[in-house]
Write an enzyme that holds these catalytic residues in place. Structure first.
Site, PDB file in Angstrom:
ATOM      1  CE  LYS A 170      72.788 -29.742  -9.069  1.00 43.54           C
ATOM      2  NZ  LYS A 170      73.834 -29.648  -8.057  1.00 43.54           N
TER       3      LYS A 170
ATOM      4  CG  HIS B 238      50.689 -58.628  -5.154  1.00 38.87           C
ATOM      5  ND1 HIS B 238      49.738 -59.603  -5.332  1.00 38.87           N
ATOM      6  CD2 HIS B 238      51.293 -58.923  -3.973  1.00 38.87           C
ATOM      7  CE1 HIS B 238      49.750 -60.437  -4.299  1.00 38.87           C
ATOM      8  NE2 HIS B 238      50.697 -60.039  -3.462  1.00 38.87           N
TER       9      HIS B 238
ATOM     10  CD  GLU C 104      74.106 -38.053  -5.516  1.00 38.21           C
ATOM     11  OE1 GLU C 104      74.753 -37.803  -4.485  1.00 38.21           O
ATOM     12  OE2 GLU C 104      73.295 -37.266  -6.014  1.00 38.21           O
TER      13      GLU C 104
HETATM   14  O1  PA5 Z   1      75.494 -36.535  -1.768  1.00 36.44           O
HETATM   15  C1  PA5 Z   1      75.496 -35.405  -2.192  1.00 36.44           C
HETATM   16  O2  PA5 Z   1      76.490 -34.656  -2.082  1.00 36.44           O
HETATM   17  C2  PA5 Z   1      74.261 -34.803  -2.823  1.00 36.44           C
HETATM   18  O3  PA5 Z   1      73.237 -35.726  -2.919  1.00 36.44           O
HETATM   19  C3  PA5 Z   1      73.793 -33.599  -2.027  1.00 36.44           C
HETATM   20  O4  PA5 Z   1      73.475 -34.022  -0.734  1.00 36.44           O
HETATM   21  C4  PA5 Z   1      72.574 -32.935  -2.649  1.00 36.44           C
HETATM   22  O5  PA5 Z   1      72.821 -32.646  -3.991  1.00 36.44           O
HETATM   23  C5  PA5 Z   1      72.226 -31.672  -1.907  1.00 36.44           C
HETATM   24  O6  PA5 Z   1      73.306 -30.793  -1.888  1.00 36.44           O
HETATM   25  P1  PA5 Z   1      73.390 -29.573  -0.887  1.00 36.44           P
HETATM   26  O7  PA5 Z   1      73.417 -30.112   0.498  1.00 36.44           O
HETATM   27  O8  PA5 Z   1      74.653 -28.877  -1.240  1.00 36.44           O
HETATM   28  O9  PA5 Z   1      72.170 -28.719  -1.123  1.00 36.44           O
END
Ligand code: PA5
Length: 435
Positions: free
Chosen positions: A426, A312, A291
């Site tokens: 989303k 494997h 990310e």
């Molecule tokens: O790193 C990030 O910001 C994301 O991976 C969030 O942790 C994830 O989308 C969950 O978001 P939230 O804590 O707002 O539910």
């Protein structure tokens, strides 16, 4: 930082002394200054940088007290969250918990930590509710935004179950919400229903939040010493702040090597370990780097494997498939237990040549042999050698990877703290659902 682990890079096929790498080293120094002096992209999300240094002791005590309170009446605690709101906790708990805790061990006396809200499987939730029918339980719901669909759905369903089982008041004392300090739907619900709450600081993004209550509360419930985890992170922070050159700073060295390997065409980093307990830690690493770096058409694809299991399955590809990856091995030196190979008079399986060796030793030899084969096959190898793995080491590792990840993002000139691409699925999903 030798106290916790060492980074070996002699098999990376890169010699950092070579003058051709000077421009990259300059770029790295610039990225390092951007991070430490807080003027790089996304600099309003650098709260994680100082978390271990300025950890509020009252908060630490509150987390521990709350963990003990929940543990005192729960056989299970359901942690609802997705992405950064659950992976860190899960990774640490899995690394520190014995594979099969013995009946008399401390871990067996702590509640079982169950995870929910990290998928949209109806069968998963259904079966979880069936389990919760039979258990005394508590719920921790973690969502920074408070609006993420997967945990929101799981929370609505589990909250209904909890309220039916314990009544509205009874359930309020069993539910803890960890969210934004002020805003969001989850904060509103918590205030309205009187849930205990903890905050994820506004300047700490989800995937950098494991050293906040989001990670520390579930870890403390599982029975681990969160003070030691924060201490390990703090030691690592001091080291990375004080040592400002690539020869002394392991996060700088790791980020630079990854960057140079990427420039040379290695687009995939395969993080591997020879202990299955690192599986979730590798998942956490994948999320953190995926990310943070993967944007604007750039970034190393973070992949993971557990060896020798995956030798494997993926082994053939790694050895002879597209030459697009390098490997980073989380290499653990010391096991807690010793199990020799027994002698067998008949020796039909031809294993008697191993009787002087422990399984750990064979695992290490497998690691060595694999490294040699992969390097010879064009897969450069970095190695993070851990003397042992306990709370302090995990804390140090977490901080090391967070720091390296931020540097890596700056080296690629992207913002390592946002995730605009996550919105695409989303948007489509909401449209299709008629939101
Ligand atoms: O790193 C990030 O910001 C994301 O991976 C969030 O942790 C994830 O989308 C969950 O978001 P939230 O804590 O707002 O539910």
């Amino acid at each position: 930082m030798d106290k916790y682990f060492k980074l070996h890079c002699q098999d990376s096929m890169i010699n950092l002394e070579d003058p051709q790498y000077e421009p990259a080293i300059k770029r790295l120094s610039h990225s390092y200054r951007q991070l430490l002096n807080r003027y790089g992209k996304g600099n309003d999300f650098l709260g994680w940088l100082d978390l271990p240094e300025h950890f509020d002791l009252n908060l630490m005590l509150n987390i521990k007290d709350e963990a003990d309170r929940l543990a005192s009446f729960s056989e299970a605690v359901v942690v609802i969250g997705i992405g950064g709101s659950y992976l860190g906790a899960r990774a640490v708990i899995e690394i520190l918990t014995p594979y099969f805790p013995e009946a008399k061990s401390d871990h067996i006396k702590r509640p079982q930590i169950l995870f929910a809200g990290n998928n949209l499987s109806e069968d998963y939730l259904f079966s979880l509710l069936k389990l919760l029918d039979q258990k005394e339980y508590a719920v921790i719901v973690v969502s920074k935004s408070g609006t993420t669909t997967e945990p929101a759905i799981a929370f609505r369903i589990i909250r209904e179950h909890c309220e039916k089982k314990y009544g509205k008041e009874g359930s309020a004392s069993r539910i803890v919400a960890i969210t934004d300090p002020k805003s969001g739907a989850l904060r509103q619900m918590a205030v309205k229903n009187g849930y205990t709450t903890f905050s994820i600081p506004q300047d700490v993004g989800g995937r950098y939040s494991v050293l906040t209550p989001a990670g520390l509360l579930p870890i403390a419930i599982a029975g681990f010493d969160i003070k030691k985890i924060v201490f390990g992170a703090q030691q690592m922070r001091t080291n990375l702040f004080e040592n400002q050159t690539v020869d002394k700073n392991i996060a700088m060295r790791y980020a630079l090597l990854r960057y140079l390997l990427y420039q040379s065409g290695k687009k995939v980093e395969l993080m591997t370990a020879y202990e299955p307990k690192f599986f979730c830690f590798i998942e956490w690493f994948k999320q953190l780097f995926g990310e943070s770096e993967g944007k604007e058409g750039k970034g190393i694809f973070p992949a993971g494997a557990i060896f020798s299991t995956d030798l494997h399955s993926l082994g053939q590809y790694i050895q002879e498939g597209e030459r697009l990856m390098f490997e980073t091995v989380l290499s653990l030196n010391q096991n807690q237990h010793y199990l020799p190979i027994p002698k067998d008079e008949e020796d039909l399986d031809k294993l008697n040549y191993l009787i002087k060796r422990s399984i750990q030793n064979i695992n290490h030899v497998a690691e060595q042999g694999t490294r040699m084969a992969h390097v010879a096959g064009g897969v450069p190898n970095l190695q993070i050698e851990l003397a042992r793995i306990g709370e302090e080491e995990v804390g140090a590792l977490i901080y090391f990877f967070e720091f390296s990840c931020a540097l890596s993002g700056y080296l690629l000139d992207v913002n390592p703290f946002d995730q605009p691409g996550v919105e695409a699925y989303k948007k489509n999903m909401f449209k299709l659902l008629g939101k």
